[in-house]
Design a protein around this motif. Structure first.
Motif, PDB file in Angstrom:
ATOM      1  N   SER A   4       0.823  -1.214   0.000  1.00  0.00           N
ATOM      2  CA  SER A   4       0.000   0.000   0.000  1.00  0.00           C
ATOM      3  C   SER A   4       0.856   1.263   0.000  1.00  0.00           C
ATOM      4  O   SER A   4       0.377   2.323  -0.387  1.00  0.00           O
ATOM      5  CB  SER A   4      -0.961   0.004   1.194  1.00  0.00           C
ATOM      6  N   VAL A   5       2.125   1.174   0.428  1.00  0.00           N
ATOM      7  CA  VAL A   5       2.979   2.368   0.378  1.00  0.00           C
ATOM      8  C   VAL A   5       3.917   2.359  -0.824  1.00  0.00           C
ATOM      9  O   VAL A   5       4.683   3.294  -1.024  1.00  0.00           O
ATOM     10  CB  VAL A   5       3.832   2.517   1.660  1.00  0.00           C
ATOM     11  N   CYS A   6       3.862   1.307  -1.618  1.00  0.00           N
ATOM     12  CA  CYS A   6       4.803   1.185  -2.743  1.00  0.00           C
ATOM     13  C   CYS A   6       4.453   2.188  -3.842  1.00  0.00           C
ATOM     14  O   CYS A   6       3.351   2.156  -4.380  1.00  0.00           O
ATOM     15  CB  CYS A   6       4.768  -0.233  -3.300  1.00  0.00           C
ATOM     16  N   PRO A   7       5.382   3.090  -4.191  1.00  0.00           N
ATOM     17  CA  PRO A   7       5.055   4.095  -5.207  1.00  0.00           C
ATOM     18  C   PRO A   7       4.787   3.483  -6.578  1.00  0.00           C
ATOM     19  O   PRO A   7       3.921   3.968  -7.317  1.00  0.00           O
ATOM     20  CB  PRO A   7       6.280   5.006  -5.229  1.00  0.00           C
ATOM     21  N   ALA A   8       5.529   2.429  -6.902  1.00  0.00           N
ATOM     22  CA  ALA A   8       5.310   1.807  -8.212  1.00  0.00           C
ATOM     23  C   ALA A   8       3.914   1.190  -8.259  1.00  0.00           C
ATOM     24  O   ALA A   8       3.194   1.307  -9.251  1.00  0.00           O
ATOM     25  CB  ALA A   8       6.371   0.738  -8.469  1.00  0.00           C
ATOM     26  N   ALA A  15      10.212   2.219   1.063  1.00  0.00           N
ATOM     27  CA  ALA A  15       8.966   2.485   1.796  1.00  0.00           C
ATOM     28  C   ALA A  15       8.380   1.185   2.348  1.00  0.00           C
ATOM     29  O   ALA A  15       7.834   1.154   3.448  1.00  0.00           O
ATOM     30  CB  ALA A  15       7.961   3.179   0.885  1.00  0.00           C
ATOM     31  N   CYS A  16       8.520   0.104   1.582  1.00  0.00           N
ATOM     32  CA  CYS A  16       7.969  -1.184   2.017  1.00  0.00           C
ATOM     33  C   CYS A  16       8.609  -1.635   3.321  1.00  0.00           C
ATOM     34  O   CYS A  16       7.926  -2.064   4.254  1.00  0.00           O
ATOM     35  CB  CYS A  16       8.169  -2.238   0.926  1.00  0.00           C
ATOM     36  N   MET A  17       9.923  -1.497   3.391  1.00  0.00           N
ATOM     37  CA  MET A  17      10.635  -1.963   4.584  1.00  0.00           C
ATOM     38  C   MET A  17      10.280  -1.097   5.789  1.00  0.00           C
ATOM     39  O   MET A  17      10.168  -1.580   6.907  1.00  0.00           O
ATOM     40  CB  MET A  17      12.140  -1.895   4.347  1.00  0.00           C
ATOM     41  N   GLU A  18      10.126   0.196   5.504  1.00  0.00           N
ATOM     42  CA  GLU A  18       9.792   1.118   6.583  1.00  0.00           C
ATOM     43  C   GLU A  18       8.392   0.826   7.119  1.00  0.00           C
ATOM     44  O   GLU A  18       8.112   1.005   8.301  1.00  0.00           O
ATOM     45  CB  GLU A  18       9.871   2.558   6.048  1.00  0.00           C
ATOM     46  N   ALA A  19       7.513   0.359   6.243  1.00  0.00           N
ATOM     47  CA  ALA A  19       6.125   0.149   6.655  1.00  0.00           C
ATOM     48  C   ALA A  19       5.932  -1.178   7.377  1.00  0.00           C
ATOM     49  O   ALA A  19       4.978  -1.343   8.133  1.00  0.00           O
ATOM     50  CB  ALA A  19       5.217   0.196   5.428  1.00  0.00           C
ATOM     51  N   CYS A  20       6.823  -2.117   7.150  1.00  0.00           N
ATOM     52  CA  CYS A  20       6.567  -3.469   7.653  1.00  0.00           C
ATOM     53  C   CYS A  20       6.667  -3.534   9.173  1.00  0.00           C
ATOM     54  O   CYS A  20       7.703  -3.218   9.746  1.00  0.00           O
ATOM     55  CB  CYS A  20       7.545  -4.462   7.042  1.00  0.00           C
ATOM     56  N   PRO A  21       5.598  -3.971   9.845  1.00  0.00           N
ATOM     57  CA  PRO A  21       5.641  -4.047  11.302  1.00  0.00           C
ATOM     58  C   PRO A  21       6.587  -5.116  11.830  1.00  0.00           C
ATOM     59  O   PRO A  21       7.014  -5.040  12.971  1.00  0.00           O
ATOM     60  CB  PRO A  21       4.185  -4.361  11.687  1.00  0.00           C
ATOM     61  N   VAL A  22       6.902  -6.113  11.004  1.00  0.00           N
ATOM     62  CA  VAL A  22       7.810  -7.155  11.481  1.00  0.00           C
ATOM     63  C   VAL A  22       9.163  -7.108  10.758  1.00  0.00           C
ATOM     64  O   VAL A  22       9.898  -8.088  10.736  1.00  0.00           O
ATOM     65  CB  VAL A  22       7.185  -8.567  11.371  1.00  0.00           C
ATOM     66  N   PHE A  23       9.490  -5.963  10.195  1.00  0.00           N
ATOM     67  CA  PHE A  23      10.826  -5.717   9.646  1.00  0.00           C
ATOM     68  C   PHE A  23      11.242  -6.684   8.540  1.00  0.00           C
ATOM     69  O   PHE A  23      12.395  -7.104   8.469  1.00  0.00           O
ATOM     70  CB  PHE A  23      11.876  -5.729  10.770  1.00  0.00           C
ATOM     71  N   ILE A  24      10.303  -7.031   7.678  1.00  0.00           N
ATOM     72  CA  ILE A  24      10.657  -7.831   6.508  1.00  0.00           C
ATOM     73  C   ILE A  24      11.439  -6.945   5.551  1.00  0.00           C
ATOM     74  O   ILE A  24      11.153  -5.758   5.413  1.00  0.00           O
ATOM     75  CB  ILE A  24       9.383  -8.397   5.835  1.00  0.00           C
ATOM     76  N   GLU A  25      12.444  -7.532   4.929  1.00  0.00           N
ATOM     77  CA  GLU A  25      13.310  -6.755   4.024  1.00  0.00           C
ATOM     78  C   GLU A  25      12.958  -7.098   2.581  1.00  0.00           C
ATOM     79  O   GLU A  25      13.575  -7.942   1.949  1.00  0.00           O
ATOM     80  CB  GLU A  25      14.772  -7.066   4.345  1.00  0.00           C
ATOM     81  N   GLN A  26      11.961  -6.419   2.054  1.00  0.00           N
ATOM     82  CA  GLN A  26      11.484  -6.735   0.702  1.00  0.00           C
ATOM     83  C   GLN A  26      12.461  -6.257  -0.366  1.00  0.00           C
ATOM     84  O   GLN A  26      12.783  -6.978  -1.310  1.00  0.00           O
ATOM     85  CB  GLN A  26      10.119  -6.066   0.456  1.00  0.00           C
ATOM     86  N   ASN A  71       7.571   8.663   5.758  1.00  0.00           N
ATOM     87  CA  ASN A  71       6.474   8.248   4.876  1.00  0.00           C
ATOM     88  C   ASN A  71       6.554   8.904   3.498  1.00  0.00           C
ATOM     89  O   ASN A  71       5.600   8.878   2.746  1.00  0.00           O
ATOM     90  CB  ASN A  71       5.131   8.577   5.516  1.00  0.00           C
ATOM     91  N   GLY A  72       7.684   9.533   3.223  1.00  0.00           N
ATOM     92  CA  GLY A  72       7.834  10.235   1.948  1.00  0.00           C
ATOM     93  C   GLY A  72       7.573   9.310   0.764  1.00  0.00           C
ATOM     94  O   GLY A  72       7.798   8.104   0.833  1.00  0.00           O
ATOM     95  N   PHE A  73       7.128   9.917  -0.321  1.00  0.00           N
ATOM     96  CA  PHE A  73       6.790   9.164  -1.537  1.00  0.00           C
ATOM     97  C   PHE A  73       7.892   9.437  -2.555  1.00  0.00           C
ATOM     98  O   PHE A  73       8.245  10.580  -2.821  1.00  0.00           O
ATOM     99  CB  PHE A  73       5.426   9.670  -2.035  1.00  0.00           C
ATOM    100  N   CYS A  74       8.419   8.366  -3.106  1.00  0.00           N
ATOM    101  CA  CYS A  74       9.558   8.449  -4.013  1.00  0.00           C
ATOM    102  C   CYS A  74       9.264   9.330  -5.232  1.00  0.00           C
ATOM    103  O   CYS A  74       8.130   9.422  -5.691  1.00  0.00           O
ATOM    104  CB  CYS A  74       9.901   7.041  -4.477  1.00  0.00           C
ATOM    105  N   CYS A  75      10.321   9.957  -5.790  1.00  0.00           N
ATOM    106  CA  CYS A  75      10.153  10.749  -7.018  1.00  0.00           C
ATOM    107  C   CYS A  75      10.082   9.832  -8.228  1.00  0.00           C
ATOM    108  O   CYS A  75       9.775  10.265  -9.330  1.00  0.00           O
ATOM    109  CB  CYS A  75      11.314  11.719  -7.181  1.00  0.00           C
ATOM    110  N   GLY A  76      10.432   8.563  -8.021  1.00  0.00           N
ATOM    111  CA  GLY A  76      10.395   7.612  -9.138  1.00  0.00           C
ATOM    112  C   GLY A  76      11.750   7.377  -9.768  1.00  0.00           C
ATOM    113  O   GLY A  76      11.882   6.570 -10.677  1.00  0.00           O
TER     114      GLY A  76
END
Lengths: 271, 323, 716
Positions: free
Chosen positions: C315-319, C401-412, C641-646
């Motif tokens: 849900s936080v992934c800019p792509a 953003a994915c890693m920052e959002a993960c409550p259990v610190f998964i490294e996507q 929570n910043g959103f990537c410029c792409g």
């Protein structure tokens, strides 16, 4: 199908104009911080050869005439999956004329032996003489087809026959040819050189490269080292380019556009 | 021994390139104090031969069935025989595919030296020197040919046609050559692609439109303009992305890399992404409303105006000048 | 106790007479208690096998040390496992998860208390502790679990947010939790009712059940007996559900109760910008990136099992937000499922119990019949699913953003890079435009194919020294390719250099000797090229004995600061925004007092991922903006929570489909603030944002500027 592919290492043709310098003797460019790269048309040629091998099998030998640094070009060819590599060491004139180059390459081709197809790039990105392929053909007494962008092989051994597509000014031509022959390769959308796999780069670093001296290939070494029996560069200069944009003048819009049209016509007529 | 031979393919006719080669040959022969021989290969082309005859001292038309269509080995043989007979000091060709293909080999067969893409010929103290562009246009080299004859293919359109003409009209001599049944290579199919679909990479002149055009309609105006100067129309990424022009005509880092003689950028700001595609253009010109647009840093000439005002006027002026 | 032999009052009740302190009888009304122990043993064995199986699968991964610095790791555990710091960031989850999570902790404690009391003879179920905790608190938290389950059910069945994965398993888990607590209340209530528990009111919800039952059924012995029977049946039902749940949980996403804390304990401790691993190129056997599951490290495999399917990463992934294929959640879940499917298949072949040693053997053990599902290459995870298709992998901007959002610190993100590594290095399979950038990096040391700028163009007319000519320089100004070779950014470099000059900093540049740090090579997965560039640069920097570096670009900043130490390059690295703020604070750059009044600019700031999220530098650039403009407005998505410029992860070299551009989405977010200037601190962000803003701004005059330009503008 045994293919010998001739590769040239050149000064990176994409260095910015501002970084391009000419040596004090006004005969060659200064390398400076720029890299040496494989001439792009040579890479197109190698790619064409690799694709041909994928369809018909056979062996690809990468051949270069150059300084020790040209080993990098051959290693890259090996990484792209050429089978063997041969370097004829140039310890003479750094930019020998195309006849000298052709003479050396032809001698090396003879020494390598059994060969159905000799391939070169249509021209190089540095001096761009566009002669090497044709001159090799003459040295070897073989026919030559230029500006080729695709090759198909049919049949085996003495029945082998090549179908060669080449670009012309306004389209293309399909030629039927009996090997052995020489072709010079130009680029199209299908022979964009592949990027070697890192795994293959690692392997290529350990592969052997055959190195021959001029004496070993049986050419007139002294003449080759002098490298200018065919032609000689007597001057090299950076053309004075008016970098500053000339904004067309005129009091009215109409005058300005008139002048613009004049310039456009001037340029198009000079082409 | 100071004669000059020019070799032309009859098929191409008396085009701008042929005129350049004839002009260059005439002037070089004058400088060398020799005669100008012209060889035309292929089916007799009356217009071409008549035009040449008005300039050259002799015209040889190699019109025979084997040469009716270009075949590399046969044509090479024919040229080698004819030039061998004439024993000229210089052989000049155009820079079409066939000439480029044959010139080095012809030099080799004649025991001479070749050089290509000449933009200037210098005959001095018995030596022939040629100026040509090298290092992708970053430098110009002067090359002295060491062997005779000097076989040179020219960037033919860069040479002036002959203006003076010769005193008398030369006769056109037909030859019959003994040509081997060379079948080691043979052209079995040829296809001319219509100019409408000519490759952008080959275009001599490109007129390109950018985001500033504001919509697809303006590209129709550019096409009209292009028709007047034999140009291809291309577009920037922004314009292609907006769907104003097909992506196969996009120029730039992510599109085509082109090398036209003239690149006219209309309403293109000139982002580095775009400039990466035209670094090989010989002349860049721009029409842009913003004097600070980066494109002007790369231009030889340009105009700071709204393209909407410029294009209709330019069309008018170009049409007038072309007449 | 045999109920038939006692008095009426206590026919089926506990005898409270003579007991003066609060307590209750443990296992009242239950016969054959041994059966419970059998059930417990059976469920423990089943659960244990489930855990063992997972551990066996994890052990098939490559080694990696994640147990260093235990004290710090324990802190992580306290903060994020026990403290649920990240879990509660999202409001709906904050409630339902906290309710269920804390409820279950309390209920587990309570059960343990009962266990200790009953089986170890510790008299815990007595007195105030019994009343306050064991009765009251436990009851309240039990009720909260029900509320939590309720919220979760509403969310899952009614609200149905897109990010969730809708499985029967999830519903069944909720149902079981609900039943466990509900049956718990029922048996508690009926016990209170039948035993006339004098302390029953201390269990308010049990008491409610008791009161309700008594008022509905009356207080006759018959109804009391019925309640006692119902109690007994329900008690066993409760036991069956509880032990069933315990046995089943390790086979479901409930394993996160174990893997969550484990994952948090073994989380990376460095900034996320330092997360990518080295490859041992000296070892010809070393896999180049991840092709099969066994090319992952054990920690990667634990990651799969730690996933709670919450979907926050996606849900936080800019792509993903702009409609691309990429979904970090699906990558994790697809690979998790594949891991279990492969694991089972290995088990089927009787090899499951084998010690996990030989990688090759393991690979060959994977059944080639799975080819149809896995695609062209039976063993490759890349391309096995839409989520791991090259198309998806090539849309990751590595923004983190994915890693920052993960409550259990998964490294996507590193897994995506690992799969890119395989594509790039083993298959040479990557988008054309990236190929061009890589080729340019290889031969020219910068990724901008065809640029006509040189590394010194920006310095025209300035007196900037190169390190070769100024060995005594205290600071190396690392300009970076994005700064030096992109025309727009040359102005930023100029402004920064002029600021440094004005502040009297003795600095020098590398000039033509500078090469790309290798960041784009590393992010696109060409580790080989990255290592080459990194080593060349480190040799050069160490050769000049460089100590302090100021970089213009956050990518260079991150690579030199976090990644060069892996290769022996240790420097004090500052981003230009940090360094400029220091200069302002030290009084070396003085702002004219009246200047601010004149600057009517309304500025917002876009966080570059490699400065912000990956390195935690949020304040310095904001301070610069606030120093040099009158009003500052945050975008909705800012800081972590910043959103990537792409443009990260090599994506600035990819031609995105025009309707799926991350930069346009970010530009939209920036324009919503109404700002006149979008400030950035990164040359790539600048290019991307300028592109996006120009495409979206319409008639408005909105500019994109680097923070250094803003500062320079307010100084001159």
């Amino acid at each position: 199908m045994n293919i010998i592919i001739c590769l040239k290492q050149i000064l990176d043709p994409e260095i910015p104009v501002r970084d391009f310098r000419i040596g004090p003797d006004k005969r060659e460019a200064v390398r400076g911080n720029a890299n040496l790269v494989t001439n792009i048309f040579c890479e197109n040629a190698l790619e064409t050869a690799l694709q041909l091998r994928e369809r018909t099998g056979g062996k690809i030998t990468a051949l270069a005439f150059g300084a020790e640094s040209a080993e990098d070009t051959l290693r890259k060819a090996l990484a792209m999956k050429a089978d063997e590599a041969v370097l004829v060491l140039n310890d003479g004139h750094p930019h020998p004329d195309p006849f000298t180059v052709a003479q050396v390459l032809a001698a090396a081709v003879r020494k390598i032996g059994a060969c159905d197809l000799v391939m070169t790039g249509r021209e190089s990105g540095d001096w761009g003489s566009g002669q090497t392929g044709g001159l090799i053909a003459e040295e070897l007494g073989l026919p030559c087809i230029s500006f080729v962008d695709h090759i198909e092989a049919r049949g085996e051994g003495t029945d082998a026959s090549l179908f060669v597509k080449r670009q012309t000014d306004n389209g293309w031509e399909l030629l039927n040819a009996q090997p052995p022959l020489v072709v010079t390769i130009t680029n199209n959308e299908f022979n964009v050189p592949r990027i070697p796999k890192t795994r293959d780069i690692m392997i290529s670093a350990r592969q052997p490269i055959t190195k021959w001296t001029l004496e070993e290939i049986g050419v007139n070494a002294a003449e080759v080292r002098a490298g200018q029996s065919y032609y000689e560069v007597v001057d090299l200069a950076i053309p004075a380019k008016d970098v500053a944009c000339q904004f067309v003048s005129g009091d009215t819009l109409e005058q300005k556009v008139e002048n613009l049209a004049q310039r456009v016509i001037e340029v198009t007529r000079s082409l | 021994m100071n004669d000059v031979a020019i070799c032309l393919f009859a098929e191409s006719g008396y085009d701008r390139a042929a005129q350049g080669v004839i002009g260059a040959g005439r002037r070089l022969a004058g400088t060398l104090g020799g005669r100008l021989h012209a060889i035309t290969i292929g089916t007799h082309n009356p217009e071409l031969n008549v035009r040449i005859a008005a300039v050259a001292d002799s015209v040889i038309s190699a019109d025979q069935v084997e040469l009716a269509e270009y075949q590399p080995e046969l044509c090479l043989d024919a040229l080698a025989q004819l030039c061998g007979e004439l024993a000229p000091k210089a052989v000049l060709l155009s820079n079409d595919t066939y000439s480029q293909e044959l010139a080095p080999r012809l030099a080799h067969k004649l025991g001479g030296s070749a050089v290509g893409d000449g933009i200037e010929l210098i005959a001095q103290d018995g030596a022939i020197r040629v100026k040509r562009s090298v290092y992708g246009g970053k430098a110009v080299a002067t090359i002295e040919l060491k062997r005779s004859p000097a076989v040179i293919w020219l960037r033919a359109r860069a040479f002036e046609a002959d203006s003076a003409g010769s005193a008398s009209v030369a006769t056109v001599r037909q030859t019959r050559l003994n040509l081997p049944s060379g079948d080691r290579t043979r052209i079995i199919e040829r296809k001319a692609e219509s100019t409408g679909e000519a490759r952008l990479e080959d275009a001599r002149v490109i007129i390109s439109g950018g985001r500033g055009l504001g919509g697809p309609e303006a590209f129709k105006d550019l096409q009209e303009l292009a028709g007047l100067v034999g140009a291809q129309v291309a577009a920037s990424r922004a314009a292609c992305d907006s769907g104003w022009y097909p992506p196969s005509w996009q120029v730039g880092q992510t599109g085509k890399k082109v090398a036209p003689g003239l690149y006219l950028a209309v309403a293109i700001r000139g982002a580095s992404q775009h400039m990466a595609g035209i670094s090989d253009a010989k002349v860049i010109a721009a029409i842009n409303i913003d004097p600070d647009a980066p494109i002007f840093k790369h231009c030889q000439f340009g105009i700071v105006e709204d393209y909407k005002k410029v294009i209709p006027l330019l069309r008018e002026k170009l049409a007038a000048l072309q007449k | 106790m045999n109920p038939t032999t006692t008095t009426n009052q206590a026919i089926i009740g506990s005898d409270f007479s003579g007991i003066s302190y609060p307590t209750r009888e443990v296992l009242w009304n239950i016969d054959n208690v041994w059966l419970m122990y059998v059930m417990f043993a059976v469920s423990s064995v089943i659960a244990g096998y489930g855990i063992y199986r997972r551990v066996s699968l994890w052990r098939r991964g490559l080694p990696e040390n994640r147990f260093d610095r235990p004290r710090y790791r324990l802190l992580m555990l306290l903060k994020h496992a026990l403290g649920q710091r990240r879990t509660v960031r999202e409001k709906s989850a904050a409630f339902f998860h906290t309710f269920i999570y804390t409820g279950f902790i309390i209920l587990t404690v309570a059960t343990t208390v009962v266990f200790l009391h009953h089986d170890f003879g510790l008299p815990l179920m007595e007195g105030d502790f019994y009343l306050y905790f064991q009765s009251f608190i436990v009851d309240v938290f039990g009720a909260l679990v029900l509320v939590g389950v309720g919220i979760a059910a509403v969310r899952r069945l009614v609200l149905r947010p897109k990010k969730l994965v809708y499985t029967d398993e999830s519903l069944l888990i909720l149902a079981m939790i609900f039943l466990i607590v509900l049956t718990g209340f029922l048996i508690e209530g009926w016990r209170i009712a039948v035993t006339f528990d004098p302390w029953g009111r201390w269990s308010p919800f049990g008491y409610l059940v008791a009161s309700a039952s008594l008022s509905l059924m009356g207080e006759s012995i018959k109804s009391l007996e019925a309640m006692a029977t119902a109690h007994r049946i329900t008690w066993w039902l409760h036991a069956i559900i509880v032990f069933g749940f315990i046995a089943w949980a390790p086979y479901t996403k409930m394993i996160h109760v174990i893997t969550g804390p484990l994952n948090i304990y073994t989380a990376r401790l460095e900034p996320s910008g330092a997360i990518l691993k080295k490859i041992d190129f000296e070892n010809p056997e070393a896999p180049l990136g991840v092709k099969t599951l066994t090319n992952f490290t054990w920690k990667d495999l634990v990651d799969f099992d730690a996933c709670t399917e919450c979907g926050r990463c996606t849900s936080v992934c800019p792509a993903n937000a702009v409609g691309k294929e990429l979904s970090p959640r699906d990558i994790i879940l697809d690979l998790r499922n594949l891991m279990h499917a492969e694991g089972l298949r290995i088990a089927d072949r009787g090899q499951f119990w084998l010690p996990i040693a030989d990688l090759k053997r393991k690979n060959s053990a994977i059944n080639p019949q799975s080819a149809s599902r896995i695609g062209r290459n039976p063993q490759s995870v890349v391309g096995a699913f839409p989520s791991t298709s090259p198309e998806a992998l090539w849309s990751c901007t590595t923004c983190g953003a994915c890693m920052e959002a993960c409550p259990v610190f998964i490294e996507q993100m590193p897994k995506i890079i690992d799969m890119r590594r395989y594509l790039v290095m083993e298959e040479s399979d990557f988008p054309d435009t990236i190929q061009e950038a890589v080729t340019s990096l290889e031969s020219r040391g910068h990724p901008f194919r065809g640029t006509q700028s040189t590394r010194l163009d920006w310095a025209d007319g300035l007196d900037v020294k190169t390190l070769a000519g100024a060995r005594d320089a205290e600071v190396l100004f690392w300009v970076g390719c994005g700064g030096a070779l992109v025309e727009r950014n040359q102005k930023v470099v100029r402004a920064t250099a002029q600021l440094l000059e004005k502040a009297g900093v003795k600095f020098a540049i590398l000039g033509r000797e500078e090469k790309c740090t290798g960041d784009p090579a590393r992010r696109v997965g060409n580790e080989f090229l990255f290592e080459r560039l990194a080593k060349e640069n480190i040799d050069k920097l160490n050769g000049y004995d460089v100590k302090k570096i100021v970089t213009l670009c956050p990518h260079c900043f991150n690579t030199i600061r976090n990644e060069y130490p892996q290769f022996g390059g240790h420097y004090e690295v500052y981003h230009h925004s940090e360094f400029l703020v220091m200069l302002v604070n030290e009084g070396k750059l003085k702002l004219p007092a009246d200047k601010l009044e004149n600057s009517g600019l309304n500025v917002t700031y876009h966080d570059p991922c490699y400065l912000g999220r990956h390195n935690g530098v949020y304040d310095a650039p904001r301070q610069l903006v606030q120093i040099s403009s009158r009003s500052f407005v945050e975008m909705k998505q800012n800081r972590e929570n910043g959103f990537c410029c792409g443009g990260g992860g090599g994506m600035s070299f990819v031609d995105e489909p025009k309707d799926k551009r991350v930069n346009q989405e970010r530009a939209r977010q920036a324009l919503v603030t109404g700002a006149d200037v979008v400030a950035v601190g990164c040359p790539f962000c600048l290019t991307m944002m300028e592109d996006g803003i120009n495409a979206r701004k319409g008639e408005r005059d909105v500019r994109v500027m680097d923070v250094a330009e803003l500062l320079w503008q307010s100084l001159i």
